[in-house]
Design a protein around this motif. Sequence first.
Motif, PDB file in Angstrom:
ATOM      1  N   ARG A  50      -0.323 -12.027  13.018  1.00  0.00           N
ATOM      2  CA  ARG A  50       0.954 -12.735  13.190  1.00  0.00           C
ATOM      3  C   ARG A  50       1.045 -14.272  13.069  1.00  0.00           C
ATOM      4  O   ARG A  50      -0.034 -14.823  13.687  1.00  0.00           O
ATOM      5  N   GLU A  51       2.132 -14.824  12.576  1.00  0.00           N
ATOM      6  CA  GLU A  51       2.181 -16.167  12.561  1.00  0.00           C
ATOM      7  C   GLU A  51       1.433 -16.650  11.170  1.00  0.00           C
ATOM      8  O   GLU A  51       1.386 -17.942  11.006  1.00  0.00           O
ATOM      9  N   ALA A  52       0.644 -15.650  10.641  1.00  0.00           N
ATOM     10  CA  ALA A  52      -0.060 -16.318   9.560  1.00  0.00           C
ATOM     11  C   ALA A  52       0.831 -16.026   8.403  1.00  0.00           C
ATOM     12  O   ALA A  52       1.712 -15.437   8.411  1.00  0.00           O
ATOM     13  N   LYS A  53       0.305 -16.551   7.171  1.00  0.00           N
ATOM     14  CA  LYS A  53       1.143 -16.486   6.046  1.00  0.00           C
ATOM     15  C   LYS A  53       0.723 -15.048   5.153  1.00  0.00           C
ATOM     16  O   LYS A  53      -0.299 -14.646   5.309  1.00  0.00           O
ATOM     17  N   ILE A  54       1.736 -14.573   4.550  1.00  0.00           N
ATOM     18  CA  ILE A  54       1.439 -13.307   3.954  1.00  0.00           C
ATOM     19  C   ILE A  54       0.423 -13.176   3.078  1.00  0.00           C
ATOM     20  O   ILE A  54      -0.558 -12.116   2.842  1.00  0.00           O
ATOM     21  N   ALA A  55       0.113 -14.317   2.217  1.00  0.00           N
ATOM     22  CA  ALA A  55      -1.311 -14.443   1.473  1.00  0.00           C
ATOM     23  C   ALA A  55      -2.591 -14.377   2.187  1.00  0.00           C
ATOM     24  O   ALA A  55      -3.429 -13.928   1.678  1.00  0.00           O
ATOM     25  N   GLY A  74       0.771  -1.255   0.000  1.00  0.00           N
ATOM     26  CA  GLY A  74      -0.046  -0.125   0.059  1.00  0.00           C
ATOM     27  C   GLY A  74       1.006   1.242  -0.100  1.00  0.00           C
ATOM     28  O   GLY A  74       2.246   1.247   0.026  1.00  0.00           O
ATOM     29  N   PRO A  75       0.322   2.319   0.132  1.00  0.00           N
ATOM     30  CA  PRO A  75      -1.159   2.826   0.081  1.00  0.00           C
ATOM     31  C   PRO A  75      -1.905   2.464  -1.197  1.00  0.00           C
ATOM     32  O   PRO A  75      -3.218   2.356  -1.176  1.00  0.00           O
ATOM     33  N   GLN A  76      -1.154   2.470  -2.314  1.00  0.00           N
ATOM     34  CA  GLN A  76      -1.820   2.121  -3.622  1.00  0.00           C
ATOM     35  C   GLN A  76      -1.606   0.457  -3.716  1.00  0.00           C
ATOM     36  O   GLN A  76      -0.691  -0.070  -4.274  1.00  0.00           O
ATOM     37  N   HIS A  77      -2.580  -0.277  -3.277  1.00  0.00           N
ATOM     38  CA  HIS A  77      -2.509  -1.581  -3.429  1.00  0.00           C
ATOM     39  C   HIS A  77      -4.268  -2.297  -3.698  1.00  0.00           C
ATOM     40  O   HIS A  77      -4.952  -1.821  -2.800  1.00  0.00           O
ATOM     41  N   PRO A  78      -4.072  -2.803  -4.511  1.00  0.00           N
ATOM     42  CA  PRO A  78      -5.999  -3.291  -4.812  1.00  0.00           C
ATOM     43  C   PRO A  78      -6.417  -3.903  -3.639  1.00  0.00           C
ATOM     44  O   PRO A  78      -7.587  -3.968  -3.596  1.00  0.00           O
ATOM     45  N   ALA A  79      -5.407  -4.684  -3.020  1.00  0.00           N
ATOM     46  CA  ALA A  79      -6.050  -5.786  -1.824  1.00  0.00           C
ATOM     47  C   ALA A  79      -6.385  -4.746  -0.437  1.00  0.00           C
ATOM     48  O   ALA A  79      -6.790  -5.574   0.573  1.00  0.00           O
ATOM     49  N   THR A  80      -5.835  -3.625  -0.354  1.00  0.00           N
ATOM     50  CA  THR A  80      -5.885  -2.902   1.191  1.00  0.00           C
ATOM     51  C   THR A  80      -7.238  -2.333   1.246  1.00  0.00           C
ATOM     52  O   THR A  80      -7.466  -1.716   2.175  1.00  0.00           O
ATOM     53  N   HIS A  81      -8.094  -2.271   0.041  1.00  0.00           N
ATOM     54  CA  HIS A  81      -9.387  -1.887   0.060  1.00  0.00           C
ATOM     55  C   HIS A  81      -9.410  -0.344   0.254  1.00  0.00           C
ATOM     56  O   HIS A  81     -10.087   0.267   1.159  1.00  0.00           O
ATOM     57  N   GLY A  82      -8.585   0.256  -0.423  1.00  0.00           N
ATOM     58  CA  GLY A  82      -8.495   1.585  -0.084  1.00  0.00           C
ATOM     59  C   GLY A  82      -6.994   1.994   0.120  1.00  0.00           C
ATOM     60  O   GLY A  82      -6.174   1.355  -0.008  1.00  0.00           O
ATOM     61  N   VAL A  83      -6.798   3.362   0.648  1.00  0.00           N
ATOM     62  CA  VAL A  83      -5.296   3.554   0.678  1.00  0.00           C
ATOM     63  C   VAL A  83      -5.063   3.511   2.238  1.00  0.00           C
ATOM     64  O   VAL A  83      -4.916   4.445   2.847  1.00  0.00           O
ATOM     65  N   LEU A  84      -4.449   2.135   2.112  1.00  0.00           N
ATOM     66  CA  LEU A  84      -4.164   1.812   3.617  1.00  0.00           C
ATOM     67  C   LEU A  84      -2.769   1.297   3.505  1.00  0.00           C
ATOM     68  O   LEU A  84      -2.519   0.781   2.376  1.00  0.00           O
ATOM     69  N   ARG A  85      -1.852   1.374   4.394  1.00  0.00           N
ATOM     70  CA  ARG A  85      -0.339   1.025   4.343  1.00  0.00           C
ATOM     71  C   ARG A  85      -0.083   0.100   5.337  1.00  0.00           C
ATOM     72  O   ARG A  85      -0.225   0.455   6.404  1.00  0.00           O
ATOM     73  N   PHE A  86       0.558  -1.046   4.946  1.00  0.00           N
ATOM     74  CA  PHE A  86       0.900  -1.961   6.044  1.00  0.00           C
ATOM     75  C   PHE A  86       2.775  -2.056   5.717  1.00  0.00           C
ATOM     76  O   PHE A  86       3.048  -2.019   4.392  1.00  0.00           O
ATOM     77  N   ARG A  87       3.216  -2.064   6.881  1.00  0.00           N
ATOM     78  CA  ARG A  87       4.606  -2.376   6.737  1.00  0.00           C
ATOM     79  C   ARG A  87       4.752  -3.766   7.334  1.00  0.00           C
ATOM     80  O   ARG A  87       4.296  -3.967   8.484  1.00  0.00           O
ATOM     81  N   VAL A  88       4.984  -4.998   6.539  1.00  0.00           N
ATOM     82  CA  VAL A  88       5.119  -6.276   7.360  1.00  0.00           C
ATOM     83  C   VAL A  88       6.272  -6.600   7.274  1.00  0.00           C
ATOM     84  O   VAL A  88       6.974  -6.513   6.388  1.00  0.00           O
ATOM     85  N   SER A  89       6.634  -7.244   8.287  1.00  0.00           N
ATOM     86  CA  SER A  89       7.955  -8.022   8.696  1.00  0.00           C
ATOM     87  C   SER A  89       7.735  -9.348   8.403  1.00  0.00           C
ATOM     88  O   SER A  89       6.868 -10.065   8.962  1.00  0.00           O
ATOM     89  N   LEU A  90       8.516  -9.964   7.682  1.00  0.00           N
ATOM     90  CA  LEU A  90       8.323 -11.567   7.224  1.00  0.00           C
ATOM     91  C   LEU A  90       9.582 -12.239   7.652  1.00  0.00           C
ATOM     92  O   LEU A  90      10.706 -11.883   7.651  1.00  0.00           O
ATOM     93  N   GLU A  91       9.097 -13.620   7.788  1.00  0.00           N
ATOM     94  CA  GLU A  91      10.200 -14.425   8.147  1.00  0.00           C
ATOM     95  C   GLU A  91       9.767 -15.592   7.162  1.00  0.00           C
ATOM     96  O   GLU A  91       9.172 -16.303   7.229  1.00  0.00           O
ATOM     97  N   GLY A  92      10.453 -15.697   5.895  1.00  0.00           N
ATOM     98  CA  GLY A  92       9.912 -16.533   4.856  1.00  0.00           C
ATOM     99  C   GLY A  92       8.750 -16.041   4.257  1.00  0.00           C
ATOM    100  O   GLY A  92       8.593 -14.750   4.026  1.00  0.00           O
ATOM    101  N   GLU A  93       7.641 -16.728   4.629  1.00  0.00           N
ATOM    102  CA  GLU A  93       6.335 -16.245   4.129  1.00  0.00           C
ATOM    103  C   GLU A  93       5.494 -15.778   5.499  1.00  0.00           C
ATOM    104  O   GLU A  93       4.420 -15.471   5.356  1.00  0.00           O
ATOM    105  N   THR A  94       5.985 -16.115   6.569  1.00  0.00           N
ATOM    106  CA  THR A  94       5.377 -15.990   7.486  1.00  0.00           C
ATOM    107  C   THR A  94       5.182 -14.453   8.335  1.00  0.00           C
ATOM    108  O   THR A  94       6.350 -13.958   8.273  1.00  0.00           O
TER     109      THR A  94
END
Lengths: 216, 542
Positions: free
Chosen positions: B519-524, B189-209
């Motif tokens: 948390r602990e979910a997959k990024i998808a 985001g903020p321009q991302h079709p799956a955030t349903h509008g202009v919301l922004r996430f910063r996601v810390s990943l370990e692999g896909e988790t």
Amino acid sequence: MKRNVNIKSMKYEDFNDNEYIEAMLKELRDNGTNVIVGCLDDVIEWGRSNSLWPLTFATSCCGIEFMAIGAARYDFARFGFEVARSSPRQADFIMVAGTITHKMAPVLKRLYDQMADPKYVVATGGCAISGGPFKKSYHVVDGVDKIIPVDVYIPGCPPRPEAMLYGLMQLQRKVKAQRFLGGLNKGISEKEYERRMREDTNKTEDYNEYDESGLA
Amino acid sequence: MENRTDIKERIAAIEPSAVWSDAGDGMFKVPVTSFRGLAERLRNEEGFDFLRSLTGMDWGEEGLGCVYHLENTATGENVVLAVADPDRENAGMPSVHDLWKGADFNEREAYDFFGIKFVGHPDLRRLFLRDDWKGHPLRKDYDESLNPLNMENEDTSDEAPSYELTRDGSYILRRHPLFEDQEYVINIGPQHPATHGVLRFRVSLEGETIKKIDVHSGYIHRGIEKLCESLTYPQTLGLTDRLDYLGAMQNRHALCACIEKAMGLEVSDRIKCIRTIMDELQRIDSHLLFIACLCQDMGALTVFFFGFRDREKVLDILEETTGGRLIQTYNTIGGVQADIHPDFVRKVKEFIKYMRPKLNEYHEIFTGNVIARQRLIGTGVLSREDAISFGATGGTGRASGWACDVRKRHPYAMYDKVDFKEIVLGNGDCFDRYMVRVLEIEQSLNIIEQLIDSIPEGEWQMKVKPVIKLPEGSWYTAVEGSRGEFGVYIESRGDKSPYRMKFRSTGLPLVSCIDAISREAKIADLIAIGGTLDYVVPDIDR
Ligand code: SF4
């Protein structure tokens, strides 16, 4: 040479405001369109105006109506708009549907800059045109034309789907009334355009300063 | 828990320094020094586990502060606390983020708007405005010329500030890293079709988790609350429709009801009935859009078209009476804009007949689908406790087993006269959040069916004075919006415009819990989780 701006979906006479198209045509003719290039232009523009791909971009209420024209009832696929792209690199025009706030403004500008030329902007709804109901707010941009050049304005709050389709057809006509080989749609001279492009390139060369934080 | 004595007496016993003030709904004024102790006891001993709303305030001379609306979910008791710090320059209050998780984002909002330092809050960044914003816009002395449009790209700071209070009353600012150096952080985001509008996430990943999510909002912060302060009451109505545009009717209903309550105006049964029907139509519209968008995000594009097909039927009905498709601007103070259209009753009945069998279509194509079930069942579980603590109301709370429907908790309009089931499921996962909404469509149809044949005769607009002035005091009214409790808090000083107007966002608690449940979910899965939480971003940002 005669160029026409007829589009398949609607009769020329049915448009309310043909003067601006006439003016654009006159300018084209006065600049002396070369016959061969002119014909080539025609072909290219026929193709382009019938396959304008929007960027999936919506910030608020107007965006829902934008989705509605994507669905079956209003179905903008009939006019060649259906391939909404999520990446600005693949989109032809950006439909600014919704309020643009101060925080969003640099992001929008960046999206616009990332789109490939030729690119167009449609300002949808009161907010995108002038700030709409939030004009007086401390955090709302009063009109996206302050930050990016706008080709078509569609008034309404939100505009009805029919109005949106009308606006999009206007965009098609505008695309048709342009010279593709030479001449661009920015409302600036070719020289100026080249200067800005060069300025942009020079800026990006300084990659140390380029913000890679990944906002886009 | 049996209700021993009145809550007023109990609070007076716990904290003698709390002063009861009668204006409007009535509230306790609590000194800053004793607030934390009182809050702890209310939370831990008296069972006030739900922070309905936290409103930052600028009381001028009296200083800056907050108003807390608390509810005991077991007994339904409510209490309102107001806390002020007279030191305007260096206003500070104890944080309660550890008592109610929902306070976390709300305190950040109050810091952003008023510059109140919440001592002990671990991450007191601005919530909506840019980090380099000057001043705090909802303060009465805010100077708008400080912040012209800034086209520089915003730098994201990786540090979370927090404040500590020293003995001599000054503050120490500490900074903590949000992410470790080695963490792999991606931006959505903020321009991302799956955030349903202009919301922004910063996601810390370990692999896909997913390890952590840092939510950035404010990309559609329109400053509605501040705008309202300069508008007259009838004018403020225009902005609520645009908050959560899929709950336009209910939002405006809440605001009108709140103003009517403050005026002491009782509306006729006809108005109540029309409002109820409209609210439910709106809910159906919203839930259909929810299903459509969720399915589209999950790759089931057909359902997107189905959803919009059925939704258009609702819009047609609304449009005929109100003139608006998406934004209807229908409710007014003391009534509705226009009487229902002569065809309204017939069309609504036709719609009910049409809609019921259509629901099976959704079940056939999506609910039973193997892929959908695999992706939805068991992902993004929100426990009941967390739902209450975050204040995640609406379908999300009910999917977690919390009976949080305002229509049942604090019945308004016609809801105490109709018979409907509050859908409460228990797993709290994405699938239940989806199911709740599909089942609620059915209940909404039931409600409308019970009312549509017996809309009472009477006025559709009560007589109100052209200039509306509310007496001094403060009021809070909530309705069940399409996606949770939508509340309006008005503080009046007797003028024709509000001194402070706050909208309890339905979406803010929903995004505030996204970190905890992803948390602990997959990024998808984040897409499914975001989709089923069903927030509308302009409603979060206001
Ligand atoms: S123009 Fe109206 S409908 Fe469109 S985004 Fe602005 S407020 Fe919403």
